[in-house]
Design a protein around this motif. Structure first.
Motif, PDB file in Angstrom:
ATOM      1  N   ASN A 141     -10.587  -7.552  -3.357  1.00  0.00           N
ATOM      2  CA  ASN A 141      -9.709  -8.605  -3.854  1.00  0.00           C
ATOM      3  C   ASN A 141      -8.242  -8.399  -3.509  1.00  0.00           C
ATOM      4  O   ASN A 141      -7.373  -8.968  -4.156  1.00  0.00           O
ATOM      5  CB  ASN A 141      -9.865  -8.752  -5.366  1.00  0.00           C
ATOM      6  CG  ASN A 141      -9.711  -7.434  -6.096  1.00  0.00           C
ATOM      7  OD1 ASN A 141      -9.502  -6.397  -5.484  1.00  0.00           O
ATOM      8  ND2 ASN A 141      -9.810  -7.471  -7.411  1.00  0.00           N
ATOM      9  N   THR A 142      -7.912  -7.584  -2.512  1.00  0.00           N
ATOM     10  CA  THR A 142      -6.523  -7.420  -2.101  1.00  0.00           C
ATOM     11  C   THR A 142      -6.337  -7.999  -0.704  1.00  0.00           C
ATOM     12  O   THR A 142      -7.257  -7.960   0.127  1.00  0.00           O
ATOM     13  CB  THR A 142      -6.121  -5.936  -2.090  1.00  0.00           C
ATOM     14  OG1 THR A 142      -6.992  -5.228  -1.193  1.00  0.00           O
ATOM     15  CG2 THR A 142      -6.240  -5.319  -3.477  1.00  0.00           C
TER      16      THR A 142
ATOM     17  N   GLN B  85      -8.640   7.133  -6.199  1.00  0.00           N
ATOM     18  CA  GLN B  85      -7.445   7.002  -7.034  1.00  0.00           C
ATOM     19  C   GLN B  85      -7.416   7.964  -8.209  1.00  0.00           C
ATOM     20  O   GLN B  85      -6.340   8.366  -8.660  1.00  0.00           O
ATOM     21  CB  GLN B  85      -7.335   5.566  -7.562  1.00  0.00           C
ATOM     22  CG  GLN B  85      -8.551   5.091  -8.337  1.00  0.00           C
ATOM     23  CD  GLN B  85      -8.405   3.670  -8.811  1.00  0.00           C
ATOM     24  OE1 GLN B  85      -7.287   3.192  -9.013  1.00  0.00           O
ATOM     25  NE2 GLN B  85      -9.519   2.971  -8.980  1.00  0.00           N
TER      26      GLN B  85
ATOM     27  N   GLU C 258       0.844  -1.190   0.000  1.00  0.00           N
ATOM     28  CA  GLU C 258       0.000   0.000   0.000  1.00  0.00           C
ATOM     29  C   GLU C 258       0.882   1.244   0.000  1.00  0.00           C
ATOM     30  O   GLU C 258       1.894   1.300   0.710  1.00  0.00           O
ATOM     31  CB  GLU C 258      -0.914   0.029   1.229  1.00  0.00           C
ATOM     32  CG  GLU C 258      -1.945  -1.078   1.277  1.00  0.00           C
ATOM     33  CD  GLU C 258      -3.041  -0.903   0.238  1.00  0.00           C
ATOM     34  OE1 GLU C 258      -3.170   0.206  -0.310  1.00  0.00           O
ATOM     35  OE2 GLU C 258      -3.759  -1.887  -0.011  1.00  0.00           O
TER      36      GLU C 258
ATOM     37  N   LYS D  28      -7.472  -0.407   1.488  1.00  0.00           N
ATOM     38  CA  LYS D  28      -8.386   0.225   0.542  1.00  0.00           C
ATOM     39  C   LYS D  28      -9.813   0.210   1.086  1.00  0.00           C
ATOM     40  O   LYS D  28     -10.535   1.206   0.983  1.00  0.00           O
ATOM     41  CB  LYS D  28      -8.320  -0.503  -0.801  1.00  0.00           C
ATOM     42  CG  LYS D  28      -9.164   0.121  -1.914  1.00  0.00           C
ATOM     43  CD  LYS D  28      -8.582   1.428  -2.398  1.00  0.00           C
ATOM     44  CE  LYS D  28      -9.374   2.023  -3.571  1.00  0.00           C
ATOM     45  NZ  LYS D  28      -9.086   1.340  -4.843  1.00  0.00           N
TER      46      LYS D  28
ATOM     47  N   ASP E 200     -13.084   0.511  -6.917  1.00  0.00           N
ATOM     48  CA  ASP E 200     -12.692  -0.858  -7.243  1.00  0.00           C
ATOM     49  C   ASP E 200     -11.489  -1.268  -6.401  1.00  0.00           C
ATOM     50  O   ASP E 200     -11.000  -0.504  -5.564  1.00  0.00           O
ATOM     51  CB  ASP E 200     -12.416  -1.022  -8.739  1.00  0.00           C
ATOM     52  CG  ASP E 200     -11.270  -0.145  -9.224  1.00  0.00           C
ATOM     53  OD1 ASP E 200     -10.630   0.538  -8.392  1.00  0.00           O
ATOM     54  OD2 ASP E 200     -11.016  -0.117 -10.437  1.00  0.00           O
ATOM     55  N   ASN E 201     -11.039  -2.511  -6.598  1.00  0.00           N
ATOM     56  CA  ASN E 201      -9.904  -3.078  -5.847  1.00  0.00           C
ATOM     57  C   ASN E 201     -10.119  -2.988  -4.337  1.00  0.00           C
ATOM     58  O   ASN E 201      -9.181  -2.762  -3.569  1.00  0.00           O
ATOM     59  CB  ASN E 201      -8.590  -2.390  -6.233  1.00  0.00           C
ATOM     60  CG  ASN E 201      -8.194  -2.665  -7.661  1.00  0.00           C
ATOM     61  OD1 ASN E 201      -8.423  -3.755  -8.182  1.00  0.00           O
ATOM     62  ND2 ASN E 201      -7.628  -1.668  -8.322  1.00  0.00           N
TER      63      ASN E 201
ATOM     64  N   ARG F 206     -14.133  -7.083  -9.412  1.00  0.00           N
ATOM     65  CA  ARG F 206     -13.475  -7.741 -10.549  1.00  0.00           C
ATOM     66  C   ARG F 206     -12.368  -8.646 -10.018  1.00  0.00           C
ATOM     67  O   ARG F 206     -11.488  -8.197  -9.276  1.00  0.00           O
ATOM     68  CB  ARG F 206     -12.909  -6.706 -11.518  1.00  0.00           C
ATOM     69  CG  ARG F 206     -13.987  -5.839 -12.174  1.00  0.00           C
ATOM     70  CD  ARG F 206     -13.480  -5.263 -13.488  1.00  0.00           C
ATOM     71  NE  ARG F 206     -14.466  -4.453 -14.180  1.00  0.00           N
ATOM     72  CZ  ARG F 206     -15.410  -4.930 -14.978  1.00  0.00           C
ATOM     73  NH1 ARG F 206     -15.530  -6.238 -15.135  1.00  0.00           N
ATOM     74  NH2 ARG F 206     -16.248  -4.123 -15.595  1.00  0.00           N
TER      75      ARG F 206
END
Length: 636
Positions: free
Chosen positions: A389-390, A351, A123, A395, A385-386, A421
């Protein structure tokens, strides 16, 4: 001699505290290229936040690549036999070398030394000139137990004088996601279903205690949809597009216009919106023909000028951008008021900050206020987004904090949009715990542009089902929208329900099995003595049909969750909720089973007298053979 003081025990869960009081506490440094210069001093009194010392780093020539200058923190070895969150917090500040320098950052990375220094997550953390506490949280799976996990601080990107102190490692054991997923059916029953009583009454409000009733779910209250394109944006022929819409209607009852209403697509030239407005109108007319409600339709509006740098809006001065954005939101949301019920007002604000860095965060806040001014009944979403899935939770927590801050200022953000996604398998724990973070906002979470790529069709179907079970059973989630229906021209290869040749993939059958069988209510019952049907049912729109001889009473009724005030107790209750169905049927005489012959005779005489008085009216009234769909109401 006096006894030396005993250090107090660390707080629960804290496994390491680095204070740098007279020691480097195991922190070392290294650089992996020679095109930059720095000085590292540990411990150093110039970098003390609490106590007398900290970590002092002076980067005089930046490498312009973060990981070329590294601080290596002590290793952490997860020992619990279950999934663990490692919460790494630290205090930091930075002084710029020159006032014109960009804002310095530190990149926090976690490497698995056991797996040849594989990076588990990283990060980027922006720093300020004041001491601030920062943290990064990483999700360590059972497979990491016994591995050496080393945190790194990468400082090669920017020049500056950096200070770090009070570094804390804290471990938090969490529930395994697959075990949590196994309990999805009980959560679905509690969150998405209720106990109901449908009371059928005749014209005289007598209970209809005869006949057979059939109650069948037509459409869930939970919106399950897909991203929609207009014909012009789809790149399809008319024949292909017709197949596309027909297939969408077969599987879904909700949709989101993801591209056509983005500003650069909707108004490619200033004040030229007639053609695109007509295209959106045509798509909405199609959704009306499918009997989709406006509240189940969504659209995305802005991305802060990111996607199309050449769009005319990016060339406006800030006062002009503010005025045109205000005008655009009022015009377009008023044009579709009542036909689109959910808007992703601003995508990617964490972002994509081109407009915000140029014109200030007030532009972001005002976009929601202007959208609310245009359509106060619409659900206004943020969108990022993101998040799901991290391995790091940073985030999700940053997103939580952003939305929390907006709502604290009175900005009318009414829901949280999350683009989901995935490339490869869906990790149930990762998704579950990120949704838990967003649930704390106590506003609905909408999953958007959901897609899974990089898997063979069978594995794709399995992972898609897994994610739907996670989402449908999670308290926070209020709807799911798939990103792609078809692999033809799909920017995320393999993520569609249909292959390029239009052949259904296993995922198409899997979602139908969920929504039409497992998560479906279909009841046939003989009427009881109270004239009621009792059922445990999913919330949604139902078709009912009551038959008795040649009489039919048919229509539709919404079996809804409790009111918003009772939203937290959705589900099964001790007392079923009663809904009334009025049928246009003649009444008939009802005798209780305990009635004596004398009582029956007396009742019949009274009925004859009553009938005589109404004989003229009765001569012209005929029995209802087939009832029209009747308005229904809930009995309070």
């Amino acid at each position: 001699p006096m006894r030396s003081p005993v250090a107090s025990a660390p707080p629960p869960g804290v496994v390491a505290l680095l204070g740098f009081e007279g020691t480097d506490d195991g922190v070392t440094s290294q650089k992996t290229a020679t095109n930059g210069t720095w000085v590292v001093s540990i411990p150093d009194s110039r970098a003390a936040h609490t106590g007398a010392h900290g970590v002092y780093v002076e980067v005089t020539t930046a490498w312009r690549v973060p990981n070329l200058a590294q601080l290596l923190l002590p290793r952490y070895v997860p020992r619990a036999g279950r999934e663990t969150l490692l919460h790494l917090s630290f205090y930091a500040r930075v002084e710029k070398m020159r006032s014109t320098d960009p804002r310095p950052t530190v990149t926090v990375a976690f490497l698995d030394l056991h797996k040849n220094f594989e990076q588990l997550g990283a990060e980027v953390v922006p720093l300020t000139s004041d001491w601030q506490m920062h943290y990064v949280v990483i999700d360590l799976k059972p497979v990491h137990v016994g591995h050496s996990i080393r945190p790194y601080l990468y400082l090669g990107m920017h020049t500056g004088i950096y200070s770090f102190d009070d570094i804390e490692y804290k471990e938090i054991e969490i529930e395994d996601g697959m075990r949590w997923l196994q309990r999805a059916p009980e959560r679905i029953k509690r969150r998405r279903m209720g106990k109901f009583e449908l009371a059928f009454l005749d014209r005289e409000d007598w209970p209809i205690d005869y006949g057979t009733a059939k109650i069948s779910l037509v459409r869930h209250a939970f919106p399950f949809g897909v991203s929609l394109r207009t014909l012009g944006m789809s790149g399809l022929t008319v024949e292909q597009y017709q197949w596309y819409l027909t297939t969408v209607a077969r599987h879904f009852w909700s949709g989101t216009i993801q591209e056509q209403m983005q500003w650069e697509a909707y108004e490619p030239r200033m004040d030229q919106v007639q053609e695109t407005q007509r295209a959106v109108e045509e798509l909405l007319s199609w959704s009306d023909a499918q009997h989709w409600r406006g509240s189940e339709m969504g659209a995305a509006l802005l991305d802060g000028g990111h996607a199309s740098k050449e769009h005319w809006s990016n060339k406006l001065a800030c006062p002009d951008l503010k005025a045109r954005l205000h005008e655009r939101l009022l015009r377009d949301l008023r044009a579709f008021s009542g036909r689109i019920g959910r808007y992703e007002v601003w995508q990617g604000a964490l972002q994509w900050r081109e407009w915000l860095e140029r014109c200030g965060d007030e532009l972001f806040d005002n976009a929601y206020r202007w959208a609310n001014q245009a359509d106060a009944g619409a659900t206004l979403l943020s969108s990022e987004d993101n998040v799901l899935n991290t391995l790091t939770l940073t985030k999700a927590e940053a997103y939580h904090n952003m939305v929390w801050g907006l709502r604290a200022k009175g900005v009318p953000v009414r829901g949280v949009g999350v683009k989901a996604r995935f490339n490869g398998e869906v990790d149930a724990s990762t998704v579950k715990h990120r949704l838990d973070v967003l649930e704390e906002l106590q506003i609905p979470v909408y999953i958007t542009q959901f897609s899974i790529e990089g898997l063979d069709p069978a594995k794709h179907a399995y992972e898609l089902e897994k994610f739907l079970r996670i989402a449908f059973s999670h308290e926070a989630v209020a709807g799911v929208t798939l990103g792609e229906l078809w692999d033809y021209g799909n920017p995320h290869p393999g993520s569609g329900l249909y292959g390029e040749s239009r052949q259904p993939k296993p995922a198409a059958a899997r979602i139908d099995d969920l929504w039409r069988r497992e998560w479906h209510t279909d009841v046939t019952q003989e009427m009881d003595s109270d004239g009621a049907v009792h059922l445990d049912a999913f919330y949604g729109l139902y078709a009912y049909e009551l038959r008795a001889g040649d009489r039919i009473c048919a229509g539709e009724i919404e079996l809804t969750p409790p009111s918003a005030e009772a939203a937290k107790v959705y589900g099964f209750h001790e007392r079923p909720r009663t809904f009334v169905v009025k049928c246009d049927w003649e009444g008939h005489v009802h005798f209780p089973v305990w009635a004596t012959p004398a009582l029956i005779a007396l009742t019949m005489v009274a009925c004859l007298i009553s009938c005589y008085r109404k004989r003229t009216d009765l001569l012209h009234r005929q029995g209802q053979v087939r009832s029209k769909p009747i308005r229904t109401s809930e009995e309070e």
